[in-house]
Design an enzyme around this catalytic site. Structure first.
Site, PDB file in Angstrom:
ATOM      1  CG  ASP A 159     -25.353  -3.891 -33.280  1.00 41.79           C
ATOM      2  OD1 ASP A 159     -24.899  -2.741 -33.354  1.00 41.79           O
ATOM      3  OD2 ASP A 159     -24.685  -4.895 -33.542  1.00 41.79           O
TER       4      ASP A 159
ATOM      5  CG  ASN B 157     -18.933 -14.907 -32.617  1.00 37.64           C
ATOM      6  OD1 ASN B 157     -19.135 -14.011 -33.440  1.00 37.64           O
ATOM      7  ND2 ASN B 157     -19.621 -15.001 -31.480  1.00 37.64           N
TER       8      ASN B 157
ATOM      9  CG  HIS C 294     -21.031 -11.169 -33.975  1.00 35.56           C
ATOM     10  ND1 HIS C 294     -20.422 -11.328 -32.747  1.00 35.56           N
ATOM     11  CD2 HIS C 294     -20.737  -9.900 -34.342  1.00 35.56           C
ATOM     12  CE1 HIS C 294     -19.808 -10.200 -32.413  1.00 35.56           C
ATOM     13  NE2 HIS C 294     -19.981  -9.320 -33.370  1.00 35.56           N
TER      14      HIS C 294
ATOM     15  CD  GLU D 174     -22.894 -13.121 -30.356  1.00 31.31           C
ATOM     16  OE1 GLU D 174     -22.112 -13.502 -31.243  1.00 31.31           O
ATOM     17  OE2 GLU D 174     -22.555 -12.358 -29.425  1.00 31.31           O
TER      18      GLU D 174
HETATM   19  C1  GLP Z   1     -19.519  -5.726 -32.608  1.00 27.48           C
HETATM   20  C2  GLP Z   1     -20.745  -5.127 -33.323  1.00 27.48           C
HETATM   21  C3  GLP Z   1     -20.769  -5.522 -34.763  1.00 27.48           C
HETATM   22  C4  GLP Z   1     -19.343  -5.451 -35.271  1.00 27.48           C
HETATM   23  C5  GLP Z   1     -18.553  -6.576 -34.669  1.00 27.48           C
HETATM   24  C6  GLP Z   1     -17.061  -6.507 -34.920  1.00 27.48           C
HETATM   25  O1  GLP Z   1     -19.749  -6.210 -31.358  1.00 27.48           O
HETATM   26  N1  GLP Z   1     -22.007  -5.363 -32.732  1.00 27.48           N
HETATM   27  O2  GLP Z   1     -21.657  -4.698 -35.494  1.00 27.48           O
HETATM   28  O3  GLP Z   1     -19.305  -5.553 -36.664  1.00 27.48           O
HETATM   29  O4  GLP Z   1     -18.852  -6.741 -33.299  1.00 27.48           O
HETATM   30  O5  GLP Z   1     -16.474  -5.514 -34.155  1.00 27.48           O
HETATM   31  P1  GLP Z   1     -15.065  -4.890 -34.447  1.00 27.48           P
HETATM   32  O6  GLP Z   1     -15.209  -4.131 -35.738  1.00 27.48           O
HETATM   33  O7  GLP Z   1     -14.758  -3.984 -33.315  1.00 27.48           O
HETATM   34  O8  GLP Z   1     -14.112  -6.008 -34.579  1.00 27.48           O
END
Ligand code: GLP
Length: 261
Positions: free
Chosen positions: A68, A137, A139, A144
């Site tokens: 992304d 959440n 995702h 989302e």
């Molecule tokens: C982010 C990314 C995801 C990631 C998730 C968790 O915003 N877009 O690809 O896996 O949220 O993030 P983190 O590993 O910092 O908890």
């Protein structure tokens, strides 16, 4: 059922996953790796860089696709996922930047850029191993809650909770973009092997829902249950709400080739 590997620490899980991916790259020099951003996979990338260097593995043929990207950040913004992937993946792993793809969040037409991204993944022969984190959440990528389980790469609006969670990366929370381009859940499910990493207590509810809850668009991570080859690696804190933890530990301990996912 996904294979669930529970380790004491995030570092142990990252090292296990990295050793596996390093072996796969050594065996398939043109492997297509799907890469996630966020804090979760940072240790995995560090371990992977060390394993590859220790073995002297040639990574010049490896292709990578990010999950992304934010829409609209300036080209030189250090928190654009293009910049993050460059710092944490491309450079440490010694990949050819021409082989590393991130959705084009600065395209004049981000909708068309999203469609083009799915085509580029197809043209590369699809993703062999997809690294995933999970949001609090539930995702995956930036899909989302409510995202279609069959969705393709597209422009999405970030949930307020995700913008809050990611504000830690920005000097001013108001700088967190509102829109993104993310691989769809359907796109992610086409990868041949999913490796989901989850660390820390704040991921425990999302992880339990993803692994053991009903498959639901309300918890996009639960789409992993529809995939034939998934490995989940979690530390103790993230695993605390899994009801079948003992069964996962036993299955992993008794696995004939415990080194391999
Ligand atoms: C982010 C990314 C995801 C990631 C998730 C968790 O915003 N877009 O690809 O896996 O949220 O993030 P983190 O590993 O910092 O908890």
């Amino acid at each position: 059922m996904a294979e669930v590997v529970l380790t004491r620490t995030a570092d142990e899980a990252s090292a296990l996953a990295a050793a596996h991916v390093a072996r796969e790259i050594a065996a398939r020099p043109r492997l297509v790796l799907g890469v996630a951003t966020g804090s979760t996979p940072e240790g995995f990338y560090r371990h992977l860089a060390r394993c590859l260097a220790a073995e002297g593995t040639d990574t010049s043929g490896v292709r990578a696709f990010a999950l992304d990207e934010y829409v609209g950040l300036p080209a030189d913004h250090p928190e654009s996922y293009a910049a993050v992937i460059d710092r944490t993946v491309t450079m440490p792993l010694g990949l050819d930047p021409a082989h590393v793809h991130v959705p084009d969040g600065r395209a004049a037409d981000p909708f068309a850029a999203a469609v083009a991204y799915d085509r580029a993944i197809d043209a590369a022969g699809g993703v062999d191993i997809q690294i995933l984190g999970i949001g609090r959440n539930g995702h995956i990528g930036f899909n989302e809650p409510g995202s279609s389980l069959g969705s393709r790469t597209r422009v999405k609006t970030l949930a307020a909770s995700t913008r809050d969670a990611n504000a830690r990366f920005f000097t001013d929370p108001r700088d967190v973009p509102v829109h993104c381009i993310t691989q769809g859940i359907g796109t992610i499910r086409e990868a041949r092997h999913l490796i989901l990493l989850a660390f820390g207590a704040d991921k425990s509810t999302a992880l339990a829902g993803a692994v053991e809850g009903p498959v639901s668009a309300s918890l996009p991570g639960s789409a992993i249950q529809l995939h034939p080859h998934v490995t989940v690696l979690a530390d103790e804190d993230a695993a605390q709400k899994l009801t079948q933890a003992e069964a996962y530990r036993e299955a992993w301990a008794l696995k004939p080739a415990a080194q391999s996912f």
